[in-house]
Design a protein around this motif. Structure first.
Motif, mmCIF file in Angstrom:
data_model
loop_
_atom_site.group_PDB
_atom_site.id
_atom_site.type_symbol
_atom_site.label_atom_id
_atom_site.label_comp_id
_atom_site.label_asym_id
_atom_site.label_seq_id
_atom_site.Cartn_x
_atom_site.Cartn_y
_atom_site.Cartn_z
ATOM 1 N N LEU A 165 2.658 9.295 2.901
ATOM 2 C CA LEU A 165 3.295 9.868 4.103
ATOM 3 C C LEU A 165 2.710 9.729 5.870
ATOM 4 O O LEU A 165 2.707 9.711 6.359
ATOM 5 N N ASN A 166 1.000 9.678 5.424
ATOM 6 C CA ASN A 166 0.646 9.484 6.175
ATOM 7 C C ASN A 166 0.956 7.710 6.670
ATOM 8 O O ASN A 166 0.683 7.193 7.528
ATOM 9 N N ILE A 167 0.606 6.827 6.075
ATOM 10 C CA ILE A 167 0.827 5.476 6.043
ATOM 11 C C ILE A 167 2.078 4.998 6.317
ATOM 12 O O ILE A 167 2.142 4.385 7.278
ATOM 13 N N ILE A 203 0.400 -1.470 -0.112
ATOM 14 C CA ILE A 203 0.141 0.269 -0.049
ATOM 15 C C ILE A 203 1.056 1.462 -0.192
ATOM 16 O O ILE A 203 0.632 1.921 -0.751
ATOM 17 N N TYR A 204 2.051 1.192 0.535
ATOM 18 C CA TYR A 204 3.044 2.615 1.024
ATOM 19 C C TYR A 204 3.578 2.485 -0.643
ATOM 20 O O TYR A 204 3.562 3.688 -1.039
ATOM 21 N N ASN A 205 4.065 1.439 -1.360
ATOM 22 C CA ASN A 205 4.973 1.435 -2.085
ATOM 23 C C ASN A 205 3.869 2.281 -3.154
ATOM 24 O O ASN A 205 4.269 2.878 -4.516
ATOM 25 N N LYS A 206 2.617 1.635 -3.905
ATOM 26 C CA LYS A 206 1.619 1.834 -4.916
ATOM 27 C C LYS A 206 0.901 3.903 -3.917
ATOM 28 O O LYS A 206 0.598 4.853 -5.089
ATOM 29 N N ALA A 207 1.030 3.886 -2.844
ATOM 30 C CA ALA A 207 0.892 5.660 -2.779
ATOM 31 C C ALA A 207 1.899 6.516 -3.329
ATOM 32 O O ALA A 207 2.068 6.907 -3.854
#
Length: 126
Positions: free
Chosen positions: A53-55, A14-18
């Motif tokens: 950033l939030n993740i 999820i971080y990498n997709k963001a």
């Protein structure tokens, strides 16, 4: 090349997709008119970058706090929908680009919702 200094959140899909979505938006706003740099373009990139950033920020917190950071990321995802729509209406991006943004944001939103459910389930077991 990966850094020898690695953080656990960097392993999250999820971080990498963001991160990827933020870079996509960064490339899109490069074509916006100069007068939009401190208006819609600035809002769009801040909302897009806010996802990763939030993740990252929430990942080192308790599950309850992480869930709150994921909610902020989810809210930013919806802000990106508005920015993309406005950019399309104003002729800064194409219909196809808006559709791609919507697809990316939908996927991210579903991942965030799923991750929030997972954390909630872990909290309920405690």
């Amino acid at each position: 090349m990966k850094s020898k200094y690695h953080f656990k959140f960097e392993d999250l899909m999820i971080y990498n997709k963001a991160i990827d979505f933020g870079e996509s938006v960064n490339n899109q706003i490069k074509t916006f008119p100069k007068e939009e740099m401190y208006r819609l373009a600035n809002q769009f990139i801040r909302a897009a970058d806010s996802l990763a950033l939030n993740i990252a920020e929430g990942s080192a917190s308790s599950e309850e706090q992480f869930n709150q950071y994921l909610q902020k990321a989810w809210d930013s995802a919806h802000e990106c929908i508005v920015c993309s729509t406005k950019a399309k209406i104003r002729g800064f991006i194409s219909q196809d680009q808006d559709e791609q943004n919507r697809e990316d944001i939908t996927e991210l939103s579903k991942m965030i919702t799923s991750f929030k459910r997972h954390l909630k389930s872990k909290m309920d077991k405690k």
